[in-house]
Design a protein around this motif. Structure first.
Motif, short mmCIF file in Angstrom:
data_model
loop_
_atom_site.label_atom_id
_atom_site.label_comp_id
_atom_site.label_asym_id
_atom_site.label_seq_id
_atom_site.Cartn_x
_atom_site.Cartn_y
_atom_site.Cartn_z
N MET A 1 0.86 -1.20 0.00
CA MET A 1 0.00 0.00 0.00
C MET A 1 0.89 1.24 0.00
O MET A 1 1.64 1.47 0.92
CB MET A 1 -0.89 -0.03 1.24
CG MET A 1 -1.67 1.26 1.48
SD MET A 1 -3.11 1.35 0.42
CE MET A 1 -3.71 2.97 0.83
N THR A 2 0.84 1.97 -1.05
CA THR A 2 1.76 3.10 -1.14
C THR A 2 1.00 4.35 -1.54
O THR A 2 1.44 5.12 -2.35
CB THR A 2 2.84 2.81 -2.19
OG1 THR A 2 2.18 2.48 -3.42
CG2 THR A 2 3.74 1.70 -1.79
N TYR A 3 -0.18 4.53 -0.97
CA TYR A 3 -1.00 5.64 -1.39
C TYR A 3 -0.95 6.76 -0.36
O TYR A 3 -1.82 6.86 0.50
CB TYR A 3 -2.43 5.12 -1.58
CG TYR A 3 -3.35 6.07 -2.29
CD1 TYR A 3 -2.95 6.71 -3.46
CD2 TYR A 3 -4.62 6.34 -1.79
CE1 TYR A 3 -3.79 7.57 -4.11
CE2 TYR A 3 -5.47 7.21 -2.44
CZ TYR A 3 -5.05 7.83 -3.60
OH TYR A 3 -5.88 8.69 -4.24
N VAL A 4 0.11 7.52 -0.42
CA VAL A 4 0.33 8.56 0.57
C VAL A 4 0.78 9.82 -0.17
O VAL A 4 1.65 9.74 -1.02
CB VAL A 4 1.44 8.14 1.56
CG1 VAL A 4 1.74 9.26 2.53
CG2 VAL A 4 1.06 6.88 2.30
N ARG A 5 0.18 10.93 0.16
CA ARG A 5 0.61 12.15 -0.53
C ARG A 5 1.84 12.73 0.16
O ARG A 5 1.85 12.97 1.36
CB ARG A 5 -0.50 13.19 -0.53
CG ARG A 5 -0.06 14.47 -1.26
CD ARG A 5 -1.22 15.35 -1.65
NE ARG A 5 -2.11 15.59 -0.54
CZ ARG A 5 -3.32 16.11 -0.67
NH1 ARG A 5 -3.78 16.41 -1.86
NH2 ARG A 5 -4.07 16.29 0.39
N PRO A 6 2.89 12.97 -0.62
CA PRO A 6 4.10 13.57 -0.03
C PRO A 6 3.79 14.95 0.54
O PRO A 6 2.83 15.60 0.12
CB PRO A 6 5.05 13.71 -1.23
CG PRO A 6 4.51 12.83 -2.30
CD PRO A 6 3.04 12.75 -2.06
N THR A 7 4.59 15.39 1.48
CA THR A 7 4.36 16.72 2.05
C THR A 7 5.09 17.81 1.29
O THR A 7 4.83 18.98 1.50
CB THR A 7 4.78 16.77 3.53
OG1 THR A 7 6.15 16.39 3.58
CG2 THR A 7 3.96 15.84 4.38
N PHE A 8 6.02 17.42 0.43
CA PHE A 8 6.73 18.45 -0.34
C PHE A 8 5.81 19.09 -1.36
O PHE A 8 4.97 18.43 -1.96
CB PHE A 8 7.95 17.86 -1.05
CG PHE A 8 9.02 17.42 -0.11
CD1 PHE A 8 9.70 18.35 0.66
CD2 PHE A 8 9.32 16.08 0.04
CE1 PHE A 8 10.69 17.95 1.55
CE2 PHE A 8 10.30 15.66 0.93
CZ PHE A 8 10.98 16.60 1.68
N LEU B 1 -6.21 13.47 0.95
CA LEU B 1 -6.13 12.84 -0.37
C LEU B 1 -7.44 12.11 -0.65
O LEU B 1 -7.95 11.38 0.18
CB LEU B 1 -4.96 11.85 -0.34
CG LEU B 1 -4.51 11.22 -1.65
CD1 LEU B 1 -4.15 12.28 -2.67
CD2 LEU B 1 -3.29 10.34 -1.38
N SER B 2 -8.00 12.34 -1.83
CA SER B 2 -9.32 11.79 -2.16
C SER B 2 -9.33 10.26 -2.17
O SER B 2 -8.36 9.63 -2.59
CB SER B 2 -9.74 12.31 -3.53
OG SER B 2 -10.91 11.65 -3.94
N THR B 3 -10.45 9.71 -1.74
CA THR B 3 -10.63 8.26 -1.84
C THR B 3 -11.70 7.92 -2.88
O THR B 3 -12.16 6.79 -2.95
CB THR B 3 -11.05 7.65 -0.49
OG1 THR B 3 -12.28 8.28 -0.09
CG2 THR B 3 -10.00 7.88 0.57
N LEU B 4 -12.13 8.91 -3.65
CA LEU B 4 -13.09 8.63 -4.71
C LEU B 4 -12.40 7.85 -5.83
O LEU B 4 -11.18 7.74 -5.86
CB LEU B 4 -13.67 9.94 -5.26
CG LEU B 4 -14.38 10.84 -4.25
CD1 LEU B 4 -14.97 12.06 -4.95
CD2 LEU B 4 -15.47 10.08 -3.51
N CYS B 5 -13.23 7.34 -6.76
CA CYS B 5 -12.63 6.59 -7.87
C CYS B 5 -11.68 7.50 -8.65
O CYS B 5 -11.96 8.69 -8.84
CB CYS B 5 -13.67 6.09 -8.85
SG CYS B 5 -14.98 5.15 -8.10
N ALA B 6 -10.59 6.93 -9.13
CA ALA B 6 -9.66 7.69 -9.96
C ALA B 6 -10.40 8.23 -11.18
O ALA B 6 -11.11 7.49 -11.85
CB ALA B 6 -8.52 6.77 -10.41
N GLY B 7 -10.25 9.52 -11.42
CA GLY B 7 -10.87 10.11 -12.60
C GLY B 7 -12.24 10.68 -12.37
O GLY B 7 -12.88 11.19 -13.30
#
Ligand SMILES: Cc1cc2nc3c(=O)[nH]c(=O)nc-3n(C[C@H](O)[C@H](O)[C@H](O)COP(=O)(O)OP(=O)(O)OC[C@H]3O[C@@H](n4cnc5c(N)ncnc54)[C@H](O)[C@@H]3O)c2cc1C
Ligand SMILES: Cc1ncc(C[n+]2csc(CCOP(=O)(O)OP(=O)(O)O)c2C)c(N)n1
Ligand code: SF4
Ligand code: SF4
Ligand code: SF4
Ligand SMILES: [Mg+2]
Lengths: 348, 597
Positions: A1-8, A29-35
């Motif tokens: 699981m690598t779904y993390v938004r960087p802070t930079f 970070l959104s958890t809605l469907c991509a797109g």
């Protein structure tokens, strides 16, 4: 699981007038469907608030239930928020607005949330002219519950499973005009150039500002035959004009021979160019005709549809106190037995 | 703009800032990931393949990669690329079975290498596996060149150097040490098929004309000669008060070495302002840490001796003045001259090439500075049999440049010996592979950590100043090495865009944390850079521009500048129009033959 938004963030991000960067207007970070079109609208809301230099803590986000109503989690993470029950956002908005007129109320709803379960609430919010932005992320279906047709689905639109909708659609834009909304617009999630200035103008509008944003549901309603898919909307879109928001004090440079400038309540302006034939945004009748004409031609009319910049919102109508209730002192809230008796006397 | 040609191997190569900046184009992120995976031996070999001396360079490299590192543009400091190399070297296992095998039967060609510094040793390594008979000549007792004679042991332990030099010499190299070559003509007469000259820039500049120079002779030394004499243990001590003249890395090594040989009051005195000294910032810091003051804006006036014994030096104080073109001149401040006491002075003001042993009638052209004319791509001289590389070719630089030039020269020598054109260079080896494993899963650590750059621990000063061979830097341990490795942004994991899949939903543009992606109408590069989501100020960083998109006629423009390679664009794309793909790039070395890896 690598779904993390960087802070930079970008090292050269511009700052707005109150020294904030766009980062200060982001949410989780959104958890809605991509797109999903909804995400794009979230981005536009954050961008508009950044550009207007609104202080995040002066904003209250309000929503109901649905994928669309989840989005306030994904923008303006430093603002107030209230996620109500399904279709009940207008009631909570009414209460909040009456209690504290100093906040900027941003309502986000879905076509299900507003046009089905919440319809009764929606119409009264318009009728009462709450000073708020009311934005519907309109995907023609109940996204969160797996894509059933909603009341804004067009007659003849085909669902992903292949069934054709036999009912006429409720047009929230026509309805709000009919009910007396003084700022009415339609846009498309895939057209930020149009959507952002509209959101900014809606924020500046001193009464109920309604924006219907067509927002494709990539998972359940982006199929061939759907009238709310990316492709269909792009093919049928027609704009009333191009829209540009000009903040107060900023000189208007473009010339607009075939255009029009509308000064908003606080001195900022909307600059419209390439006006649709016969349409005048300040003339309700012409706006309704333009809407009907577009509908007859199978076009989706977007842009500003109608505006009356001088409107009396609920507080003005009721002549309530200028002070938010939470900072009214006890001596004013509770003026004592003499005042009560005087009041009773006046009613006898 | 025209759509970017991503099939040009240099496009994606340039995105990997560190690798692109490395003269030998070491695949940096590849070895950093291997370190994070505790595969130290593999990480070492990735380095060894490109830069030949990972243990040496992991301690001493000039590290041009670090100022280029993308992390330095989004964070305070770049990844400690150089010191991670050392982590690989320190923790590697046995590599003997991974070294190239030498063919039992040679190819019949004989090559002479003059000088046994990093340039020559690289040529040897690249050519020996192809069956060449290699003869290396050096006047010193062992191989390594200035890595041995100049770089002090407290920065580079002899054991580390010996190991890496021997890995090459053991490839069946014919060694002729303690052999000064006094005539190139006689080498050519011996019938070698080609000769490589890697003799460095061996002559230190002096202040021969400064008043008092001759009288003080016994206590004044040229820096690089003195360092060599310390390295070979001819010199074991120095006076208590030492002046080191010069502001480059040689001066830093001289002053720090002096502190270890009895110098108590060691001062570096330099003409230019502190900020303009040539020494690397970390070298200056290390010197200051060892209680060595650096006096800037002091121009030497004279050496002062009394009764034939050196007493010190006088200096004129200056300040820097710049004309409109930014050209600097040092203007006297008018203050009285400063006198600084000294028992010894070390002159470390630069090095020069010196070719008295090359006859001038061999067809090798020399310019007015007495430098041979050398093709900077092929490293061939005007005598087709004679090649140059390292400091001898284009003037003094550093080890990694010497290595890179050695690789190029080896390719040239191989082509030359096969009678092929030197101008048709072998293409680099490249490979591009998707890293997608599943939803939210990539085969690399796409999460960007927030750690600041870790500081390399040092041994205590009281210990290191007592023993010139005691290494100052201790290197990262495995855990800190892992954390530092995790700071790398994996710039070789490329964002690959396929336009005909894009439905223009904006998801990638909205999610990108660093605003790399913009959908807009096309324009010239100059115009586009003004219309992107974020300011696009670093023009050396490319824009990735798509073909026209079907739905709206716009283009996708990605500014590569501060992409974190986090993969969120690809995560959020509903149609996989974005994909994260690992780009492997390796310059082809002579020993690859036709270019297979
Ligand atoms: C004090 C000092 C510190 C340095 N520190 C660093 C550092 O930290 N990092 C870094 O990257 N670089 C450093 N350098 C630079 C680096 O050492 C050189 O750039 C590099 O060694 C050049 O390699 P080369 O193969 O061209 O030649 P060299 O390393 O100079 O080797 C040339 C060899 O040729 C031999 N030779 C010369 N003429 C003859 C002849 N006629 N016959 C036989 N043999 C001959 C010499 O004995 C020598 O062994 C430093 C240089 C100095 C002076
Ligand atoms: C009182 C109540 N009735 C029904 C539901 C089930 N429900 C959840 S979301 C939803 C429809 C949401 O549709 P819409 O407002 O269009 O949002 P979208 O997900 O499409 O953005 C429904 C019916 C509920 N949560 N609460
Ligand atoms: S972040 Fe990593 S891959 Fe990117 S330039 Fe720096 S070291 Fe190289
Ligand atoms: S990988 Fe994608 S989302 Fe992440 S920084 Fe780069 S362009 Fe932006
Ligand atoms: S997320 Fe994918 S489909 Fe959407 S705009 Fe970006 S590349 Fe196109
Ligand atoms: Mg819906």
């Amino acid at each position: 699981m690598t779904y993390v938004r960087p802070t930079f963030r970008h090292p050269d991000l511009p700052k707005n007038n109150i020294n904030f960067t766009k980062k200060d207007y982001e949410g989780a970070l959104s958890t809605l469907c991509a797109g999903c079109g909804h995400d794009s609208i979230s981005g536009a809301i954050a961008q508009a608030c950044f550009e207007l230099s609104v202080e995040p803590h002066r904003i209250a986000k309000l929503s109901g239930i649905g994928c669309s109503s989840k989005t306030p989690a994904y923008f303006l993470g430093n603002s107030h928020g209230f996620n109500t029950v399904h279709g009940r956002m207008p009631s909570v908005a009414t209460g909040a607005y009456l209690a504290n007129r100093d906040l900027l109320y941003f309502g986000v709803s879905g076509d299900g949330d507003s046009a089905s379960i919440g319809m009764g609430q929606f119409v009264h919010a318009i009728r009462r002219n709450l000073n708020m932005v009311y934005l519907v992320m309109n995907n023609g279906c109940y996204g969160l519950t797996k894509g059933q047709d909603s009341a804004t689905a067009d007659n003849g639109s085909k669902s992903k499973a292949g069934s054709v909708n036999p009912f006429n659609a409720i047009d929230l834009v026509g309805l709000s005009m009919e009910l007396g909304a003084t700022f009415v617009a339609r846009s498309f999630s895939g057209d930020k150039a149009q959507l952002i200035p509209l959101i900014k103008a809606a924020i500046k509008h001193p009464g109920f500002a309604f924006i219907d944003v067509i927002s494709p549901c990539v998972t359940f309603n982006n199929n061939v035959g759907s009238t709310k898919s990316y492709d269909y909307v792009r093919e049928h879109i027609e704009a009333t004009s191009t829209v540009d928001f000009v903040p107060i004090m900023e000189e208007i440079t473009a010339d607009y021979e075939d255009g029009k400038e509308i000064t908003l309540h606080d001195g900022s302006a909307l600059q419209l160019q390439k006006l649709h034939q016969g349409w005048n945004p300040e003339d309700k009748l012409s706006a309704m005709i333009a809407l009907q004409n577009a509908k007859d031609k199978g076009e989706i009319l977007t842009g500003l549809v109608y505006i009356d910049p001088n409107t009396n919102a609920l507080h003005d109508v009721l002549q309530t106190t200028q002070t938010p209730l939470n900072i009214l002192k006890e001596d004013i809230l509770c003026p004592g037995i003499d005042a009560l008796e005087a009041l009773n006397e006046s009613l006898r | 703009m025209e759509p970017t040609n991503v099939h040009d191997p240099e496009y994606y190569h340039k995105v990997v800032d560190c690798q692109y900046a490395c003269p030998a184009h070491t695949p940096v992120p590849e070895y950093i990931r291997l370190i994070a995976a505790e595969k130290y031996t593999e990480a070492y070999m990735v380095n060894w393949e490109s830069n030949v001396f990972p243990g040496v360079l992991g301690r001493t490299c000039d590290r041009p990669c670090e100022p280029a590192c993308r992390r330095g543009r989004v964070d305070e400091e770049p990844v400690a690329i150089c010191r991670l190399k050392r982590v690989a070297a320190d923790n590697k296992g046995d590599i003997t079975h991974l070294l190239p095998k030498i063919p039992i039967k040679g190819n019949g060609k004989r090559i002479a290498l003059i000088g046994a510094g990093p340039a020559s040793l690289t040529v040897a390594r690249d050519l020996a596996p192809l069956g060449y008979e290699i003869h290396v000549f050096d006047e010193q007792i062992k191989g390594g060149g200035m890595m041995r004679s100049q770089i002090p042991s407290f920065r580079l332990p002899e054991s580390v150097l010996d190991e890496e030099v021997n890995n090459i010499l053991n490839l069946g190299i014919h060694q002729h040490f303690k052999t000064y070559v006094s005539s190139l003509n006689s080498v050519l007469d011996d019938g070698y098929d080609a000769v490589f000259i890697g003799t460095g820039a061996p002559r230190g500049r002096d202040l021969s004309n400064l008043p008092g120079r001759a009288e003080g002779q016994a206590n004044i030394h040229v820096g690089i000669e003195w360092l060599a004499s310390v390295a070979f243990e001819h010199t074991k001590q120095i006076g208590k008060k030492v002046i080191v003249l010069g502001g480059g890395n040689t001066a830093m090594d001289c002053c720090r070495t002096s502190r270890r040989l009895g110098g108590e009051e060691v001062k570096v005195v330099v003409r230019s302002p502190f900020s303009e000294m040539r020494a690397s910032p970390w070298e200056k810091e290390d010197a200051q840490h060892e209680d060595i003051p650096i006096l800037d804006n002091h121009v030497p006036v004279s050496f002062v001796s009394e009764n034939g014994k050196l007493k010190g030096m006088t200096f004129e104080k200056v300040h820097a003045v710049y004309d409109e073109k930014g050209k600097r001149s040092l203007v006297p401040t008018g203050e009285p001259h400063a006198f600084i006491e000294a028992d010894n002075v070390l002159v470390a003001i630069g090095q020069e090439n010196y070719f008295p042993w090359i006859e001038r009638d061999l067809g090798i052209e020399f310019d007015k500075w007495e430098m041979p004319s050398v093709n900077s791509l092929t490293f061939q001289s005007t005598n087709e049999k004679v090649f140059f590389g390292g400091d001898a070719a284009l003037g003094p630089k550093n080890v990694i440049t010497a290595v890179a030039q050695g690789h190029s020269a080896a390719v040239s020598i191989d082509l030359y010996c096969q009678g092929k054109s030197l101008d048709v260079r072998p293409n680099p080896f490249t490979n591009l592979v998707s890293q997608k494993m599943g939803i939210h899963e990539w085969s690399y650590d796409s999460i960007v950590t927030n750690d600041d750059r870790f500081v390399v621990p040092q041994a205590e000063k009281v210990l290191t100043l007592k023993d010139r061979k005691k290494e100052v830097e201790l290197g990262f341990d495995k855990l800190v090495g892992f954390k530092e490795a995790e700071r790398c942004l994996n710039c070789d994991i490329q964002t690959v865009f396929t336009e005909n899949r894009c439905i223009e939903c904006d998801a990638c543009m909205d999610v990108c944390p660093t605003d790399c992606i913009t959908f807009t109408t096309n324009g010239t590069e100059e115009d586009l850079r003004t219309r992107l989501m974020a300011p696009s100020l670093r023009l050396a960083q490319d824009l990735l521009v798509s073909d026209t998109l079907a739905a709206t006629g716009r283009v996708m423009v990605k500014d590569e500048d501060v992409c974190l390679h986090c993969g969120l664009c690809a995560e959020r794309c509903p149609t996989s129009a974005w994909d994260m793909q690992k780009f492997f790039y390796n310059t082809t070395k002579a020993h690859h033959g036709c270019g297979q890896h």
